[in-house]
Design a protein around this motif. Sequence first.
Motif, PDB file in Angstrom:
ATOM      1  N   ARG A 167       0.938  -1.260  -0.301  1.00 41.59           N
ATOM      2  CA  ARG A 167       0.020  -0.122  -0.059  1.00 41.59           C
ATOM      3  C   ARG A 167       1.127   0.867  -0.387  1.00 41.59           C
ATOM      4  NH1 ARG A 167      -5.061   0.909   1.696  1.00 41.59           N
ATOM      5  NH2 ARG A 167      -6.051   2.873   1.739  1.00 41.59           N
ATOM      6  N   GLY A 168       0.292   1.467  -0.676  1.00 45.43           N
ATOM      7  CA  GLY A 168       1.025   4.048  -1.107  1.00 45.43           C
ATOM      8  C   GLY A 168       1.227   4.155   0.245  1.00 45.43           C
ATOM      9  N   GLY A 169       2.048   4.641   1.268  1.00 44.05           N
ATOM     10  CA  GLY A 169       2.038   5.571   1.962  1.00 44.05           C
ATOM     11  C   GLY A 169       1.055   7.323   2.149  1.00 44.05           C
ATOM     12  N   ALA A 170       0.305   7.450   3.276  1.00 48.99           N
ATOM     13  CA  ALA A 170       0.162   8.673   3.156  1.00 48.99           C
ATOM     14  C   ALA A 170       0.798   9.511   3.071  1.00 48.99           C
ATOM     15  CB  ALA A 170      -1.024   8.586   4.636  1.00 48.99           C
ATOM     16  N   GLY A 171      -0.204  10.938   2.546  1.00 51.07           N
ATOM     17  CA  GLY A 171       0.856  12.096   2.325  1.00 51.07           C
ATOM     18  C   GLY A 171       0.963  12.401   3.211  1.00 51.07           C
ATOM     19  N   GLY A 172       2.238  13.486   2.785  1.00 52.41           N
ATOM     20  CA  GLY A 172       2.848  14.685   4.136  1.00 52.41           C
ATOM     21  C   GLY A 172       2.918  16.130   3.702  1.00 52.41           C
ATOM     22  N   PRO A 173       2.836  16.498   4.480  1.00 50.62           N
ATOM     23  CA  PRO A 173       3.025  18.183   3.644  1.00 50.62           C
ATOM     24  C   PRO A 173       3.783  18.499   2.774  1.00 50.62           C
ATOM     25  CG  PRO A 173       3.650  17.942   6.401  1.00 50.62           C
ATOM     26  CD  PRO A 173       4.006  16.527   5.727  1.00 50.62           C
ATOM     27  N   ASP A 174       3.037  19.148   1.247  1.00 53.91           N
ATOM     28  CA  ASP A 174       3.399  19.184  -0.037  1.00 53.91           C
ATOM     29  C   ASP A 174       3.970  17.645  -0.371  1.00 53.91           C
ATOM     30  OD1 ASP A 174       3.424  21.619   0.560  1.00 53.91           O
ATOM     31  OD2 ASP A 174       5.309  22.154   1.551  1.00 53.91           O
ATOM     32  N   GLN A 175       3.613  17.206   0.074  1.00 51.91           N
ATOM     33  CA  GLN A 175       3.441  15.213  -0.505  1.00 51.91           C
ATOM     34  C   GLN A 175       1.881  14.488  -0.502  1.00 51.91           C
ATOM     35  OE1 GLN A 175       6.680  13.013   1.800  1.00 51.91           O
ATOM     36  NE2 GLN A 175       6.889  12.236   0.214  1.00 51.91           N
ATOM     37  N   ALA A 176       2.185  14.427  -2.257  1.00 56.12           N
ATOM     38  CA  ALA A 176       0.966  13.521  -2.045  1.00 56.12           C
ATOM     39  C   ALA A 176       0.947  11.865  -1.584  1.00 56.12           C
ATOM     40  CB  ALA A 176       0.794  13.185  -3.531  1.00 56.12           C
ATOM     41  N   GLY A 177      -0.086  11.770  -1.237  1.00 55.10           N
ATOM     42  CA  GLY A 177      -0.224   9.985  -1.145  1.00 55.10           C
ATOM     43  C   GLY A 177       0.954   9.283  -1.475  1.00 55.10           C
ATOM     44  N   GLY A 178       1.050   8.259  -1.652  1.00 53.89           N
ATOM     45  CA  GLY A 178       2.400   7.387  -2.719  1.00 53.89           C
ATOM     46  C   GLY A 178       1.676   6.243  -3.069  1.00 53.89           C
ATOM     47  N   ASN A 179       2.259   5.842  -4.123  1.00 52.67           N
ATOM     48  CA  ASN A 179       1.147   5.082  -4.984  1.00 52.67           C
ATOM     49  C   ASN A 179       0.989   3.656  -4.349  1.00 52.67           C
ATOM     50  OD1 ASN A 179       0.865   6.968  -6.856  1.00 52.67           O
ATOM     51  ND2 ASN A 179       2.595   6.919  -8.122  1.00 52.67           N
ATOM     52  N   GLY A 180       0.086   2.686  -5.325  1.00 51.44           N
ATOM     53  CA  GLY A 180       0.216   1.825  -4.496  1.00 51.44           C
ATOM     54  C   GLY A 180       1.648   0.150  -5.571  1.00 51.44           C
ATOM     55  N   GLY A 181       2.046  -0.423  -4.845  1.00 53.52           N
ATOM     56  CA  GLY A 181       3.314  -1.409  -5.069  1.00 53.52           C
ATOM     57  C   GLY A 181       2.498  -2.254  -6.242  1.00 53.52           C
ATOM     58  N   ASN A 182       2.799  -2.422  -7.605  1.00 48.55           N
ATOM     59  CA  ASN A 182       2.552  -3.606  -8.672  1.00 48.55           C
ATOM     60  C   ASN A 182       2.573  -4.607  -8.411  1.00 48.55           C
ATOM     61  OD1 ASN A 182       1.576  -0.975 -10.333  1.00 48.55           O
ATOM     62  ND2 ASN A 182       3.809  -1.096 -11.067  1.00 48.55           N
ATOM     63  N   ALA A 183       1.664  -5.672  -8.930  1.00 51.68           N
ATOM     64  CA  ALA A 183       1.897  -7.158  -8.209  1.00 51.68           C
ATOM     65  C   ALA A 183       2.633  -7.946  -9.774  1.00 51.68           C
ATOM     66  CB  ALA A 183       0.616  -7.430  -8.486  1.00 51.68           C
ATOM     67  N   GLY A 184       2.687  -8.758  -9.826  1.00 50.16           N
ATOM     68  CA  GLY A 184       4.080  -9.276 -10.684  1.00 50.16           C
ATOM     69  C   GLY A 184       2.934 -10.327 -11.869  1.00 50.16           C
ATOM     70  N   LEU A 185       2.935 -11.422 -11.370  1.00 51.65           N
ATOM     71  CA  LEU A 185       2.427 -12.367 -12.705  1.00 51.65           C
ATOM     72  C   LEU A 185       0.935 -12.665 -11.468  1.00 51.65           C
ATOM     73  CD1 LEU A 185       2.479 -13.713 -15.073  1.00 51.65           C
ATOM     74  CD2 LEU A 185       3.258 -15.847 -14.037  1.00 51.65           C
ATOM     75  N   ILE A 186       0.808 -13.329 -10.725  1.00 49.85           N
ATOM     76  CA  ILE A 186      -0.223 -13.566 -10.027  1.00 49.85           C
ATOM     77  C   ILE A 186      -0.128 -12.201  -8.982  1.00 49.85           C
ATOM     78  CG2 ILE A 186      -1.828 -15.141  -8.599  1.00 49.85           C
ATOM     79  CD1 ILE A 186      -0.897 -17.164 -10.782  1.00 49.85           C
ATOM     80  N   GLY A 187      -1.001 -11.681  -8.809  1.00 48.48           N
ATOM     81  CA  GLY A 187      -1.322 -11.387  -7.240  1.00 48.48           C
ATOM     82  C   GLY A 187      -2.006  -9.453  -7.296  1.00 48.48           C
ATOM     83  N   ASN A 188      -2.199  -8.793  -6.008  1.00 48.22           N
ATOM     84  CA  ASN A 188      -3.798  -7.464  -6.364  1.00 48.22           C
ATOM     85  C   ASN A 188      -2.103  -6.927  -5.945  1.00 48.22           C
ATOM     86  OD1 ASN A 188      -5.522  -8.820  -6.614  1.00 48.22           O
ATOM     87  ND2 ASN A 188      -5.499  -9.583  -4.185  1.00 48.22           N
ATOM     88  N   GLY A 189      -2.718  -5.695  -7.036  1.00 51.04           N
ATOM     89  CA  GLY A 189      -2.101  -4.125  -6.442  1.00 51.04           C
ATOM     90  C   GLY A 189      -2.197  -3.976  -5.209  1.00 51.04           C
ATOM     91  N   GLY A 190      -1.677  -2.662  -4.361  1.00 56.41           N
ATOM     92  CA  GLY A 190      -1.657  -2.463  -3.403  1.00 56.41           C
ATOM     93  C   GLY A 190      -2.948  -0.873  -3.556  1.00 56.41           C
ATOM     94  N   ALA A 191      -3.089  -0.957  -2.963  1.00 58.21           N
ATOM     95  CA  ALA A 191      -3.967   1.174  -2.942  1.00 58.21           C
ATOM     96  C   ALA A 191      -2.347   1.930  -2.800  1.00 58.21           C
ATOM     97  CB  ALA A 191      -5.075   0.790  -1.600  1.00 58.21           C
ATOM     98  N   GLY A 192      -3.549   3.410  -3.007  1.00 58.75           N
ATOM     99  CA  GLY A 192      -2.940   4.504  -3.143  1.00 58.75           C
ATOM    100  C   GLY A 192      -3.061   5.171  -1.560  1.00 58.75           C
ATOM    101  N   GLY A 193      -1.813   5.383  -1.653  1.00 52.79           N
ATOM    102  CA  GLY A 193      -2.610   6.001  -0.142  1.00 52.79           C
ATOM    103  C   GLY A 193      -3.123   7.196  -0.341  1.00 52.79           C
ATOM    104  N   ALA A 194      -3.921   7.863   1.006  1.00 54.12           N
ATOM    105  CA  ALA A 194      -4.770   8.612   1.513  1.00 54.12           C
ATOM    106  C   ALA A 194      -4.063  10.349   0.905  1.00 54.12           C
ATOM    107  CB  ALA A 194      -5.288   8.765   1.979  1.00 54.12           C
ATOM    108  N   GLY A 195      -3.784  11.391   0.506  1.00 52.81           N
ATOM    109  CA  GLY A 195      -3.991  12.481   0.679  1.00 52.81           C
ATOM    110  C   GLY A 195      -4.254  13.178   2.042  1.00 52.81           C
ATOM    111  N   VAL A 196      -2.553  13.938   2.074  1.00 53.20           N
ATOM    112  CA  VAL A 196      -2.653  14.724   3.618  1.00 53.20           C
ATOM    113  C   VAL A 196      -3.931  16.034   4.031  1.00 53.20           C
ATOM    114  CG1 VAL A 196      -1.339  16.462   3.032  1.00 53.20           C
ATOM    115  CG2 VAL A 196      -1.143  16.143   5.701  1.00 53.20           C
TER     116      VAL A 196
END
Length: 450
Positions: free
Chosen positions: A108-137
């Motif tokens: 999962r992407g990390g929650a955003g900080g000051p002047d920083q957007a939430g992090g993007n979720g990580g990608n899966a490879g062949l089989i698996g789920n992508g991570g959720a994006g982090g919430a904005g601050v």
Amino acid sequence: MATNAFIIALTAGSFAVVGAACAATAHAETDPAPIVIVGAAKHHKPADRQAKPAVPSAVGVGQDLVGFFISNGDEPGENAGLLIGNGADGGTGQDGGRGGLLFGNGGRGGAGGPDQAGGNGGNAGLIGNGGAGGAGVNVTTTGNGGSTGGAGGNGGNGGALFGNGGAGGAGGRGSAASGIASGGQGGTGGDSGLVGRAGTGGAGGPADSKDSAAFGGEGGAGGRPSWIGQAGGGGQGGNVSSDYGAYGGRGGTGGDGRMLAAPGRGGEGGAAVGQGKAVAGSGGTGGNAAMFGPGGAGGRGGNGTSNAGDATGGDGGLGGRGGQAGRGGNGGDGGFGNSNTGQANGGRGGNGGSGGAGGAGGRGGHGGDGVSTAGSGFGANGGSGGSGGNGGNGGAGGNGGSGGTTTGKSYGANGGNGGNGGAGGKGGKGGAPGLGTTSNGNSGKAGSNG
């Protein structure tokens, strides 16, 4: 059982690794052969001899080798092992780690900080789920000056073969004591794999201001599928409150379908509440179908509510285009407008999407009602029906919204026109009119036959 002993020969400035096999009996286990360190052939006096350096054990080397290929990320944002494992969640504003190339989920992407957007979720490879994006601050100002919430991160992509895309992160809240306040934008949903469901767009951030206007964040767009599955729906627009102008966020656009996968529906518009002018957000547009199936429905408009000012509901989103033999998506319904002493206006219904070859057009959305206690109330027109594809019928028009009032005037709205039929198809029926105490609306016109 056979084990390997390794003799590491230390020569002048170089290492030579020689593998030697030794066998144990079939009835007894043997301990792993020790690592033998052989010094280079040099003559030293006893006083010149130094301690021999420690050499990693065979077990430790093996564990490190396995961990390189099979392991979960443990530090923030760390990737999984090369082949198998889950990526770690990101730290503040950091992207989540990727999953293993064969199996594993993205972090999962990390929650955003000051002047920083939430992090993007990580990608899966062949089989698996992508991570959720982090919430904005969330951003709050107590003195002069406006505030804007941080943007949400995008969802990670699902596995190329099987896997769901991660949801987009929600936008952060903007809150101001003195100044304009704006919510952050929601992140885009991650794409899915060959089979799977794409991620939903993140909700737009809410906003509030005590002496200035407030604007809700826009919902993120839905992710896209690869072959079989479902596209992500658009995120909801941000809700707002302000006594000096409140404007709800627009709903996100639904993801388009790909191949056999169905498209996503548009997100709902954000609500607006205040003492003064209040305008709700419009619904998002539905996604278009690809090869087969219906188009995505448009999102519903948000509701606008005001005590002393004008209140307007959000317009419904447009329906998406249908695929082969697929019906067009229905238009979203308009939101309600409600005011105590001001004018109240309903939101217009969204138009239906056009049908694919042999498919009917989508129905137009119904117009929203406008109701005021002491002011005037105006219903909104219904959306038009979508056109049919070749051989398909036109979609029906949406019904007109009604106006309502206690002591003022109210006006009904017109029904939407029916969509035209495709070649050989019939035109759609017009929508019914809205009602009002002062006047009623008119029925929508029927669409033309193909």
